[in-house]
Scaffold this motif. Structure first.
Motif, short mmCIF file in Angstrom:
data_model
loop_
_atom_site.label_atom_id
_atom_site.label_comp_id
_atom_site.label_asym_id
_atom_site.label_seq_id
_atom_site.Cartn_x
_atom_site.Cartn_y
_atom_site.Cartn_z
N VAL A 15 0.84 -1.21 0.00
CA VAL A 15 0.00 0.00 0.00
C VAL A 15 0.87 1.25 0.00
N LEU A 16 1.96 1.24 0.78
CA LEU A 16 2.88 2.37 0.82
C LEU A 16 3.52 2.59 -0.55
N LEU A 281 0.48 0.99 -10.97
CA LEU A 281 -0.59 0.68 -10.03
C LEU A 281 -1.20 -0.69 -10.30
N ALA A 282 -1.29 -1.05 -11.61
CA ALA A 282 -1.83 -2.37 -11.95
C ALA A 282 -0.92 -3.48 -11.42
N LEU A 283 0.41 -3.29 -11.59
CA LEU A 283 1.34 -4.29 -11.08
C LEU A 283 1.25 -4.40 -9.55
N LEU A 284 1.18 -3.23 -8.89
CA LEU A 284 1.07 -3.25 -7.43
C LEU A 284 -0.25 -3.87 -6.99
N ALA A 285 -1.32 -3.55 -7.74
CA ALA A 285 -2.62 -4.15 -7.41
C ALA A 285 -2.56 -5.67 -7.59
N GLY A 286 -1.89 -6.10 -8.68
CA GLY A 286 -1.72 -7.54 -8.87
C GLY A 286 -0.92 -8.17 -7.75
N ALA A 287 0.16 -7.46 -7.34
CA ALA A 287 0.96 -7.97 -6.22
C ALA A 287 0.14 -8.05 -4.94
#
Length: 545
Positions: A15-16, A281-287
């Motif tokens: 999230v950070l 953001l998509a990669l982080l959301a996937g992670a």
């Protein structure tokens, strides 16, 4: 609590990172706007200077002549118009100082028209049209062009120039002005484009908006992505268009009433950064989703292991209790027999044998469960009289039923099927013992069977009159170590593995087990066994006790 900290430790940094990525993109977008504005402030004066030079070198000259024609003194060469000599008329047409006739019409144009009338098709048509449109007033040119049968395009261009002459007539000389569209209605092809015009003594210098557009098109490729150039009327700078934002303006030459504006196209300027932001953001959301799924799986696994540990603990407690009771009874009865305190030893022998059978059944269940868990359980199929096997299981439990005043009722067809007789007897004993334990005093346990034609199979149903099982527990009643109610307050005996073993045995024979029960209405377990072979007829065989 530890799982909550695990969630926080894994998802918190993600999230950070997502927050930092979003904030970083916002900073990059702001920097892109700053760079674009700095670039536009340097670019606008250069482009304004370039457009000023383009206007000074590329304007079109439109000749001016009196309109309407002004009568004047007769020119000495006017008499040559009456000649029928082609050479004389050609000389008059080519003489730039021929002057005008008494009516104010140019002699050169009149000579060209006379040649066309006397000697058709002897003149260059393009030169003739140019002579008429550049030197003759509309009173002469309009009918002449029609008479010559010129194209619509030629006539439209001439009418356009006429409209420009009309609009520039009231303008001051030698000052660039912006021409508005024609006030009166003209054919669409004759409507003059908005442009710049400057009137001199003999000509009109005209730079059209089409020329401005062509110049802008030559600039677009070298411009930075997201920038756009527009040319606006000075003193009437409009608001930025919906798809652009003004970054810098520069005025053209002192006499030219135009402003050059460099605009930003937000969608193009921010396109790459927005795309980068979306991907990040998509990669982080996937992670985060992957981490969340992994954490949820870990949570379920840990919860399941905890539940399994609790069930195993209950199982050990139940087995210990189940073993303690018959062993205690056997020890007490054996001591009584040893001390000679029993008047009728045969009754104690019967009780010791029953408790021993009870111990053997419990231990066999535990051993079978261990084999099933380890995958070592093997079944030996053979032709078996299933009716006799069920009756034997009933006879084995009849003493316990007699103590509880429970009656077994059976109506079974005589069938021979291919099963593992020991395993199947164990399954029937487990089901009958389960029905017996939950039946009320004076209750009835019914055993029935019938054949199913398609697919050929045998249905065996065991019904009791016990308290029933809630529907929510139907799916978990066959799980290992599962027992209904609180372990400390349970009145019935058992280790919680009987039904699990039954389910495994039935499924190992290719069958299935179903439960039909509601609280307060008893319970029915139905076994579906595929028929691979049978002998005899399904004649009912009554058995009741």
């Amino acid at each position: 609590m530890s799982l909550r900290w695990l969630y926080l430790a894994v998802l918190g940094p993600l999230v950070l990172l997502a927050t930092l990525a979003w904030w970083g993109t916002r900073v990059q977008i702001k920097a892109a706007w700053t760079d674009a504005r700095d670039n536009a402030e340097l670019l606008a004066p250069q482009l304004a200077q370039s457009l000023t030079a383009e206007i000074a070198s590329s304007f079109r000259l439109i000749p001016i002549y009196p309109h309407p024609p002004s009568p004047g003194p007769t020119s000495p060469q006017e008499e040559h118009l009456q000649s029928d000599d082609l050479d004389v008329l050609n000389a008059l047409r080519d003489d730039e100082d021929a002057g005008t006739s008494a009516s104010g019409l140019p002699l050169r144009a009149l000579a060209a028209l006379r040649i066309e009338a006397l000697f058709p098709n002897t003149q260059d048509r393009q030169s003739l049209i140019q002579l008429l449109t550049e030197s003759a007033p509309s009173a002469l040119t309009a009918p002449a062009l029609t008479q010559l049968g010129t194209t619509t395009e030629v006539q439209s261009n001439w009418r356009r120039d006429e409209e420009i002459r009309r609009q520039t007539q009231p303008l001051p000389a030698n000052i660039w002005s912006i021409l508005p569209p024609a006030i009166h209605t003209l054919p669409s092809e004759a409507t003059p484009p908005v442009g710049l015009a400057r009137r001199t003594e003999n000509h009109i210098e005209f730079f059209s908006s089409e020329q401005v557009r062509e110049w802008l098109q030559t600039l677009q490729p070298p411009l930075s992505p997201g920038l756009q150039v527009a040319v606006l009327a000075a003193g009437n700078l409009s608001n930025p268009s919906p798809d652009g934002r003004s970054l810098a303006t520069a005025k053209l030459g002192r006499e030219i009433p135009l402003l050059l504006e460099v605009r930003a196209l937000p969608e193009r300027l921010e396109a790459s950064l927005r795309r980068q932001q979306r991907w990040t953001l998509a990669l982080l959301a996937g992670a985060m989703a992957t981490a969340g799924i992994a954490l949820f799986t870990i949570h379920r696994t840990v919860a399941r292991e905890r539940r399994l540990a609790e069930l195993k603990s209950q199982f050990v407690s139940s087995v210990s209790h189940e073993l303690r009771a018959p062993l205690g009874s056997i020890r007490l009865m054996a001591e009584a027999l040893q001390q000679g305190k029993v008047a009728h030893p045969s009754e104690f022998h019967t009780l010791i044998a029953r408790e021993g059978a009870r111990l053997s059944h419990l231990i066999e269940n535990v051993l079978d469960f261990a084999r099933i868990e380890d995958g070592r359980k093997r079944y030996r199929m053979e032709e078996t009289d299933l009716t006799a096997l069920i009756h034997a299981a009933i006879d084995l439990l009849r003493p316990q039923a007699k103590e509880r005043q429970v009656t077994f009722e059976s109506r079974l067809p005589e069938l021979v099927v291919s099963v593992d007789p020991a395993a199947w007897q164990q399954a029937m004993i487990n089901l009958l013992d389960n029905a017996l334990k939950f039946s009320p005093e004076g209750g009835i346990v019914r055993v029935s069977a019938h054949q199913i034609p398609a697919p050929p199979s045998l249905s065996i149903a065991i019904t009791d009159q016990g308290p029933g099982i809630p529907k929510d527990d139907h799916a978990i009643i066959f799980e290992r170590f599962h027992r209904l109610g609180n372990e400390l307050r349970r009145e019935t005996q058992g280790a919680g593995i009987g039904l699990s073993i039954v389910k495994h045995i039935v499924e190992a024979h290719g069958g299935a087990i179903h439960i039909d029960s509601q609280p307060g209405h008893g319970c029915t377990f139905t076994l579906i066994l595929p028929l691979t072979a049978h002998r005899g007829s399904p004649t009912p065989s009554p058995c009741a006790s």
